[in-house]
Write an enzyme that holds these catalytic residues in place. Structure first.
Site, PDB file in Angstrom:
ATOM      1  CE  LYS A 130      -0.133  -3.879  -6.016  1.00  0.00           C
ATOM      2  NZ  LYS A 130      -0.743  -3.503  -4.715  1.00  0.00           N
ATOM      3  CE  LYS A 139      -3.246   0.156  -9.560  1.00  0.00           C
ATOM      4  NZ  LYS A 139      -4.253  -0.312  -8.613  1.00  0.00           N
ATOM      5  CE  LYS A 186      -0.548   2.995  -0.860  1.00  0.00           C
ATOM      6  NZ  LYS A 186      -1.640   2.326  -1.598  1.00  0.00           N
TER       7      LYS A 186
END
Length: 229
Positions: A62, A142, A145
């Site tokens: 991230k 993966k 959301k």
């Protein structure tokens, strides 16, 4: 604002109930109303070496390419550890992408117990038969959301589910076959269909052997829609 936050909390609670959590068996609560979560998280942060947090794969993924990384993202695994440890949790249902975070939780618990005496339970992972679903728009990543086009949400309308699945990235050829290395997109759809239909991947391969990708995707969309309905 507060109204938006309240609405999100209510929506999430409704989602949990729709997913099948039984309030007579499960305690459902708003985490932010229990100060012990953040209090224990801070204590765990004082026991966690910075290097361990920097090694977390999700933090590295991230923060890659970001110019400004907030401290909350780095310290988040300590909050997760507190969420688990507070309740004497023995088993935690996780996908395999969270195994590293759970292992850090176990390490923090061991460290705390060694220093201050047996206080917390060292939790173990409970992994489902489908340990990780991949994003529909990129089967190398993966399902998350944060990638709306590649993620299926419980409250997606049937038309939205169908649109996402029909647009899912697949592979060259037209054979519906499970092969995560050579056919990651089709393999991902097979896992979704198997998990929600109760049919084995082998049975689905046989059923759709000569159907082609379009017919297979349409069938998967129907399986997902019926399950979430």
């Amino acid at each position: 604002n507060l109204q938006h936050l309240t609405s999100n909390i209510q929506h999430l609670m409704a989602t949990y109930l729709a997913a099948g959590l039984n309030p007579k068996k499960s305690t459902l609560f708003v985490q932010s109303e229990i100060a012990a979560h953040t209090e224990l998280a801070w204590i765990f942060e004082t026991l966690t070496p910075l290097g361990e947090l920097h090694r977390m794969t999700q933090f590295k993924d991230k923060s890659a390419g970001e110019k400004s990384i907030n401290a909350g993202l780095l310290a988040y695994p300590c909050l997760m550890a507190a969420d688990i440890a507070l309740y004497g949790t023995s088993y935690v249902p996780v996908g395999d992408d969270q195994l590293q975070h759970l292992e850090l939780t176990r390490a923090i618990v061991r460290r705390f117990n060694r220093r201050f005496g047996k206080t917390f339970t060292e939790p173990k992972a409970l992994v489902t038969e489908v340990p990780r679903l991949m994003s529909l728009d990129d089967p190398a990543k993966k399902m998350s959301k944060s990638r709306h086009a590649g993620c299926l949400f419980i409250d997606d309308a049937p038309a939205v589910i169908k649109s996402k699945i029909m647009a899912a990235v697949t592979d060259s050829g037209r054979e519906v076959r499970f092969d995560q290395k050579r056919k990651p997109g089709i393999s991902n759809l097979l896992m979704i269909a198997s998990a929600l239909s109760g049919k084995s991947i082998a049975a689905l391969e046989k059923k759709f052997r000569s159907a082609g990708y379009a017919a297979f995707k349409a069938a998967v969309a129907e399986i997902v829609s019926k399950h979430f309905a």
